[in-house]
Scaffold this motif. Structure first.
Motif, PDB file in Angstrom:
ATOM      1  N   SER A 256     -40.758  69.142  -1.316  1.00 53.07           N
ATOM      2  CA  SER A 256     -41.081  70.198  -2.230  1.00 53.07           C
ATOM      3  C   SER A 256     -40.234  71.479  -1.958  1.00 53.07           C
ATOM      4  CB  SER A 256     -42.694  70.744  -2.020  1.00 53.07           C
ATOM      5  OG  SER A 256     -43.287  69.535  -2.382  1.00 53.07           O
TER       6      SER A 256
ATOM      7  N   ALA B  96     -42.731  72.681 -11.119  1.00 53.28           N
ATOM      8  CA  ALA B  96     -44.017  73.550 -11.647  1.00 53.28           C
ATOM      9  C   ALA B  96     -43.297  74.717 -11.371  1.00 53.28           C
ATOM     10  CB  ALA B  96     -45.093  73.069 -10.560  1.00 53.28           C
ATOM     11  N   ASP B  97     -43.780  75.649 -12.676  1.00 53.12           N
ATOM     12  CA  ASP B  97     -43.311  76.902 -12.448  1.00 53.12           C
ATOM     13  C   ASP B  97     -44.055  77.871 -13.069  1.00 53.12           C
ATOM     14  OD1 ASP B  97     -42.523  76.442 -14.961  1.00 53.12           O
ATOM     15  OD2 ASP B  97     -40.440  76.822 -14.823  1.00 53.12           O
TER      16      ASP B  97
ATOM     17  N   GLY C 104     -40.619  78.805  -9.120  1.00 51.27           N
ATOM     18  CA  GLY C 104     -40.868  77.561  -9.393  1.00 51.27           C
ATOM     19  C   GLY C 104     -41.181  76.628  -7.953  1.00 51.27           C
ATOM     20  N   ILE C 105     -41.691  75.424  -7.977  1.00 46.98           N
ATOM     21  CA  ILE C 105     -41.604  74.457  -7.086  1.00 46.98           C
ATOM     22  C   ILE C 105     -41.133  73.425  -7.488  1.00 46.98           C
ATOM     23  CG2 ILE C 105     -42.965  73.255  -5.393  1.00 46.98           C
ATOM     24  CD1 ILE C 105     -44.918  75.408  -5.252  1.00 46.98           C
TER      25      ILE C 105
ATOM     26  N   ARG D 144     -40.332  69.119  -7.059  1.00 47.51           N
ATOM     27  CA  ARG D 144     -40.897  68.085  -6.169  1.00 47.51           C
ATOM     28  C   ARG D 144     -40.077  66.931  -6.413  1.00 47.51           C
ATOM     29  NH1 ARG D 144     -46.230  70.359  -8.983  1.00 47.51           N
ATOM     30  NH2 ARG D 144     -46.798  71.842  -7.027  1.00 47.51           N
TER      31      ARG D 144
ATOM     32  N   THR E 152     -44.324  66.653   1.438  1.00 39.33           N
ATOM     33  CA  THR E 152     -45.749  66.732   1.138  1.00 39.33           C
ATOM     34  C   THR E 152     -46.051  65.338   1.017  1.00 39.33           C
ATOM     35  OG1 THR E 152     -45.138  68.682  -0.235  1.00 39.33           O
ATOM     36  CG2 THR E 152     -47.353  67.608  -0.680  1.00 39.33           C
TER      37      THR E 152
ATOM     38  N   GLU F 295     -54.493  67.531  -7.263  1.00 37.36           N
ATOM     39  CA  GLU F 295     -53.817  68.795  -7.124  1.00 37.36           C
ATOM     40  C   GLU F 295     -52.802  68.752  -8.177  1.00 37.36           C
ATOM     41  OE1 GLU F 295     -52.795  69.649  -3.007  1.00 37.36           O
ATOM     42  OE2 GLU F 295     -54.867  70.030  -2.492  1.00 37.36           O
ATOM     43  N   TYR F 296     -52.260  67.931  -8.518  1.00 42.91           N
ATOM     44  CA  TYR F 296     -51.186  67.554  -9.461  1.00 42.91           C
ATOM     45  C   TYR F 296     -50.683  66.031  -9.633  1.00 42.91           C
ATOM     46  CZ  TYR F 296     -47.773  68.086  -5.869  1.00 42.91           C
ATOM     47  OH  TYR F 296     -46.931  68.045  -4.486  1.00 42.91           O
TER      48      TYR F 296
ATOM     49  N   ARG G 247     -50.850  63.817  -6.065  1.00 44.23           N
ATOM     50  CA  ARG G 247     -51.142  64.699  -4.710  1.00 44.23           C
ATOM     51  C   ARG G 247     -52.691  64.863  -4.705  1.00 44.23           C
ATOM     52  NH1 ARG G 247     -50.365  66.621   0.262  1.00 44.23           N
ATOM     53  NH2 ARG G 247     -51.129  68.966   0.466  1.00 44.23           N
TER      54      ARG G 247
ATOM     55  N   PHE H  42     -44.842  77.803   3.752  1.00 50.06           N
ATOM     56  CA  PHE H  42     -44.595  77.262   2.507  1.00 50.06           C
ATOM     57  C   PHE H  42     -45.090  75.763   2.217  1.00 50.06           C
ATOM     58  CE2 PHE H  42     -41.874  74.547  -0.283  1.00 50.06           C
ATOM     59  CZ  PHE H  42     -42.184  75.100  -1.334  1.00 50.06           C
ATOM     60  N   GLN H  43     -46.353  75.724   1.341  1.00 51.03           N
ATOM     61  CA  GLN H  43     -46.693  74.472   1.042  1.00 51.03           C
ATOM     62  C   GLN H  43     -46.293  74.140  -0.201  1.00 51.03           C
ATOM     63  OE1 GLN H  43     -48.486  72.497   3.342  1.00 51.03           O
ATOM     64  NE2 GLN H  43     -48.009  74.025   4.595  1.00 51.03           N
ATOM     65  N   ASP H  44     -46.555  73.129  -1.191  1.00 51.26           N
ATOM     66  CA  ASP H  44     -46.178  72.973  -2.417  1.00 51.26           C
ATOM     67  C   ASP H  44     -47.103  73.181  -3.487  1.00 51.26           C
ATOM     68  OD1 ASP H  44     -46.208  69.538  -3.456  1.00 51.26           O
ATOM     69  OD2 ASP H  44     -47.433  70.772  -2.599  1.00 51.26           O
ATOM     70  N   LYS H  45     -48.015  74.456  -3.249  1.00 50.16           N
ATOM     71  CA  LYS H  45     -49.031  74.632  -4.376  1.00 50.16           C
ATOM     72  C   LYS H  45     -48.715  76.135  -4.776  1.00 50.16           C
ATOM     73  CE  LYS H  45     -53.294  73.880  -3.102  1.00 50.16           C
ATOM     74  NZ  LYS H  45     -54.445  73.811  -2.238  1.00 50.16           N
ATOM     75  N   ILE H  46     -48.477  76.162  -6.274  1.00 49.41           N
ATOM     76  CA  ILE H  46     -48.236  77.445  -6.958  1.00 49.41           C
ATOM     77  C   ILE H  46     -49.415  78.306  -6.766  1.00 49.41           C
ATOM     78  CG2 ILE H  46     -48.166  78.321  -9.197  1.00 49.41           C
ATOM     79  CD1 ILE H  46     -45.670  76.982  -9.121  1.00 49.41           C
TER      80      ILE H  46
ATOM     81  N   LEU I 202     -48.953  80.404  -3.394  1.00 50.36           N
ATOM     82  CA  LEU I 202     -47.671  81.367  -3.531  1.00 50.36           C
ATOM     83  C   LEU I 202     -48.220  82.421  -4.310  1.00 50.36           C
ATOM     84  CD1 LEU I 202     -44.620  78.946  -3.930  1.00 50.36           C
ATOM     85  CD2 LEU I 202     -45.436  80.204  -1.871  1.00 50.36           C
TER      86      LEU I 202
END
Ligand code: ZN
Lengths: 141, 433
Positions: free
Chosen positions: A7, A37-38, A43-44, A46, A69, A98-99, A114, B381-385, B388
């Motif tokens: 991530s 994802a933004d 954004g992130i 993955r 992750t 979560e996604y 996830r 930082f984790q990967d969750k919008i 953040l």
């Protein structure tokens, strides 16, 4: 059965995604799956890649904020009902997703999930004889 | 605790006033006869050298500002022939011409003396290795520390600013015990040391002397925790002499001003009246021993207050409170006063972000806007919008609560914000007046 997904935190500005792919490309990292994802501001990214630990080191060295992750991956026929079934199994056990994102490979879909509880999700899907992919399977695609 | 010059640093108030009065009379005489600019201004005010008997007469004199130095660029305010000047420094002006300062041989000796006091104040002595990571050159930081370090007989490592990996290597290999640099670079070094894999226990670093930019108590704690050292605030400005004007001692309750050389006053920056003892206001200095470039009532723009009590370290020199910021740095946003250091203070209370930030001020449709760019800490930082977004919201709320101002927060990637090796640029003001 646990897959390590990369991530990466990205600012929403043009060219950053390209830079990530370029630095990974220089070191021959292969990408199996990618999703972004933004929000309007950040954004992130993955990524499922051939060598997650190495890719993480490369990105760190290039000043990206990056984390690994834990996700799981399922192979199912491409019809929507199979995707729905996977989600139903999890929601029936109060495991939240979560996604998720997916891509197709021939007549099959590969689904990345996830979940709030990875171990429980793996066990539940196994109990329903859903085909789970190992990291090594996925990195080979 | 060692004291470098017990005679002057521990003198009683009457004694020091006597010294100051004597030295002021000499200074006034010197500038009257040698600097046309000062002579004209004194004559305009109906004053001559005979008008000055004690330090109390100082307030008869007009102020000097940075603009006066620029107007007399480069050497117009020097009080000796150039043949007497042995060194010139200059500070780069953000607007217009640089400010040029000149030193005679005796000024260099004074500078070395006050820097020796500064380093002794921080607990350094001849057994120390002092790593000077201030820039050398026209900036006064590097050479000021250098002369002080040699004067106390320490081993000076004149590494200058920059080249962080070499800083860390020499700090380790040479066993540096004292670090001298800007506080923002100290924080940057702390991060770099953590990433380098060198164990803290393998470093001998004990104390840091940090200055050249305002920094908060929170930032001090951060540096002290991360580097596991005592962080000492030092103060100076090149116009007055450079570093060495004032320094904290190990008690860390204010900075001792070397008032036998630099006489401080606190004024109201609006009315220009001298304020009663203990009031907060703008710091003004008169140099009372300098030969090359004596300055009369020089307005520093720094806001602070003075305490005349004897310090627990034994020194009697007047102490100034740690500067929050220069009145020049103060931003006025929708009528609210704001120092960048106040923003920094809020950031340091949140472990999820790094105290590296950039404030961008603009005016859109006649309304001031303020944006804060800040870096997310990787450990967080984790990967969750959503995570953040929550962080962004929390920071925005914390800022609003403690500053009374709405600030738009933008999270940015690490190292987007430039790490400075000298003074860091933390504010971009795009407003056009
Ligand atoms: Zn003290």
């Amino acid at each position: 059965m646990i897959i390590h997904q990369l991530s990466v935190f990205l600012e929403n500005k043009s060219g950053r995604l390209t830079e990530v792919l370029e630095v990974l490309g220089e070191e021959n990292i292969r990408i199996t799956a990618l999703s972004v994802a933004d929000t309007t501001e950040f954004g992130i990214l993955r990524l499922i890649v051939s060598d997650p630990e190495k890719a993480r080191e490369i990105l760190k060295r290039n000043n990206f904020t990056v984390n690994l992750t834990e996700v799981i991956s399922v192979m199912a026929p491409s019809e929507a009902k199979h995707y729905a079934k996977v989600l139903r199994i999890l929601s029936d056990l109060d495991i939240s997703v979560e996604y998720t994102y997916a891509f197709s490979e021939g007549a099959k879909s590969i689904i990345i999930l996830r979940c709030s509880n990875t171990e429980n999700a793996i066990q539940a899907l196994k109990n329903h004889e859903i085909e789970l992919l190992k990291a090594s399977d996925l990195y080979k695609i | 605790m060692e004291i470098w010059n017990r005679h002057f640093e521990c003198m009683d108030r009457d004694g020091i006033r006597h010294v100051q009065s004597e030295r002021l009379r000499e200074t006034v005489e010197r500038v009257y006869f040698n600097v046309p600019y000062y002579r004209n201004r004194m004559q305009e005010a109906g004053l001559g050298p005979e008008s000055f008997h004690s330090i109390d007469d100082l307030s008869k004199l007009p102020f000097t500002t940075k603009q006066d130095l620029r107007d007399n660029y480069p050497f117009g305010l020097f009080a000796v022939p150039m043949s007497e000047i042995v060194r010139v420094h200059a500070s780069s002006g953000t607007t217009g011409k640089p400010t040029v300062v000149g030193y005679t041989r005796s000024d260099i000796a004074t500078w070395s003396e006050v820097m020796a006091r500064t380093l002794t104040c921080a607990g350094a002595n001849r057994n120390d290795f002092i790593q000077i990571a201030y820039g050398y050159g026209l900036f006064t930081g590097g050479l000021g520390l250098h002369y002080g370090g040699e004067k106390i007989g320490a081993s000076v490592i004149p590494i200058s600013g920059g080249n962080t990996s070499r800083q860390i290597q020499l700090m380790h290999d040479f066993g540096s015990t004292v670090l001298a640099c800007t506080p923002s670079y100290a924080l940057y070094l702390a991060e770099a040391i953590a990433e380098s894999g060198i164990k803290r226990d393998d470093l001998k670093l004990r104390v840091g002397v940090f200055g050249a930019e305002p920094w908060t108590e929170n930032m001090r704690r951060e540096i002290e925790d991360k580097l596991r050292i005592k962080a000492i605030d030092i103060y100076g400005l090149s116009e007055v002499i450079g570093p060495g004007v004032a320094s904290e001692c190990l008690v860390q309750e204010g900075l001792h001003i070397n008032e036998d050389h630099f006489y401080p006053e606190i004024i109201d920056p609006e009315t220009l009246q001298v304020l009663p003892s203990g009031s907060r206001g703008e710091l003004v200095f008169t140099t009372i021993t300098k030969e090359g470039l004596p300055l009369i009532r020089y307005r520093t723009r720094d806001l602070t207050r003075l305490t005349y009590d004897k310090c627990r370290c034994g020194r009697t020199l007047v102490r100034m409170e740690k500067c929050l910021g220069r009145s020049d740095d103060m931003l006025i946003i929708r009528g609210v006063n704001l120092f960048p250091s106040q923003v920094e203070s809020v950031l340091l209370e949140m472990s999820e972000i790094k105290p590296h930030y950039l404030l961008i001020v603009d005016r859109i449709n006649n309304l001031d806007t303020l944006e804060l760019k800040v870096e997310v800490d990787e450990a967080f930082f984790q990967d969750k919008i959503s995570q953040l977004e929550e962080l962004r919201q929390k920071l925005q709320n914390n800022l609003e609560n403690s500053l009374g101002l709405g600030i738009k927060v933008t999270l940015v990637e690490p190292k987007v914000i430039e790490r400075s090796e000298g003074k860091s640029k933390r504010v971009i003001d795009k407003r056009k007046y």
